[in-house]
Enzyme design. Sequence first.
Site, PDB file in Angstrom:
ATOM      1  N   SER A   1       0.738  -0.946  -0.011  1.00  0.00           N
ATOM      2  CA  SER A   1       0.097   0.039   0.008  1.00  0.00           C
ATOM      3  C   SER A   1       0.814   1.269  -0.109  1.00  0.00           C
ATOM      4  O   SER A   1       2.174   1.180   0.303  1.00  0.00           O
ATOM      5  CB  SER A   1      -0.750  -0.021   1.278  1.00  0.00           C
ATOM      6  OG  SER A   1      -1.299   1.072   1.573  1.00  0.00           O
TER       7      SER A   1
ATOM      8  N   TYR B   1      -3.252  -1.002   9.908  1.00  0.00           N
ATOM      9  CA  TYR B   1      -3.048  -1.207   8.424  1.00  0.00           C
ATOM     10  C   TYR B   1      -1.651  -0.743   7.936  1.00  0.00           C
ATOM     11  O   TYR B   1      -1.087  -1.429   7.248  1.00  0.00           O
ATOM     12  CB  TYR B   1      -4.332  -0.503   7.796  1.00  0.00           C
ATOM     13  CG  TYR B   1      -4.319  -0.733   6.356  1.00  0.00           C
ATOM     14  CD1 TYR B   1      -3.518   0.141   5.156  1.00  0.00           C
ATOM     15  CD2 TYR B   1      -5.322  -1.507   5.637  1.00  0.00           C
ATOM     16  CE1 TYR B   1      -3.706  -0.157   4.005  1.00  0.00           C
ATOM     17  CE2 TYR B   1      -5.544  -2.002   4.324  1.00  0.00           C
ATOM     18  CZ  TYR B   1      -4.525  -0.843   3.425  1.00  0.00           C
ATOM     19  OH  TYR B   1      -4.743  -1.353   2.152  1.00  0.00           O
TER      20      TYR B   1
END
Length: 255
Positions: A146, A159
């Site tokens: 990400s 996350y």
Amino acid sequence: MSHPLFSLAGRTALVTGSSRGLGFAIAEGLADAGAGVVLNGVDAARLDASAAALRAKGHAVQALAFDVCDEAAVVAAFAQLDAAGIEVDILVNNAGVQFRKPMVELATEDWRRVIETNLTSAFVVGREAARRMIPRGRGKVINIGSLTSELARATVAPYTVAKGGIKMLTRAMTAEWAAHNIQANAIGPGYMLTDMNQALIDNPTFDAWVKGRTPAGRWGRPDELIGTAVYLASAASNYVSGQIIYVDGGMVSVL
Ligand code: GCO
């Protein structure tokens, strides 16, 4: 006519979390490039519908419903593939969840769940795949990172930490598996138009921020990951390992 280096003919790809979103787009792209695909998810009905959609295009598709956070289920899934004579040549560790809350309000079990789903599962599934790739003397692992593998954003700490770990897990896999002709790399998607991001897409302020912060001036589409996924799954990347390629409209590269 694509260059033969990019053909995935004769190869099988397992894509975790692939009944929808980025995982499904990647699985479809690998299938379009010639791979057989094994779809994975926890919702069997949704998984079967996704498998049917790919079969309707003439692709060879298996659907394997298991929870990547359940180690016994992962081990059993690979045993099932072994018994069926299905060899995973390409593993895409895509399964993941998002959970947005400031750390001071975050329950430890929510932290642990995100880390388990987004990071530990990539280790467990990767280990089971590598145990079979090593004797075969070849394999491809593609971990889905990400922007948060590189940059932090408030309210998505677990996350971010997990995706940062994905970048370093990719390098750890390289350290131990490159000698066995297994190339482990990662893809770092930018802000993509997915169900997971729907709340952000629907928020005019956040939508404007993404469009202003991204040099390309827009959100990315899941299909825009396919080219990088095919490259990292193919012979074209046989001397590439430990890398993370950001497919992010330029966001991670600019202030
Ligand atoms: C968020 C988003 C991001 C994106 C993506 C960016 O809440 O900031 O969910 O995490 O999904 O990971 O690369």
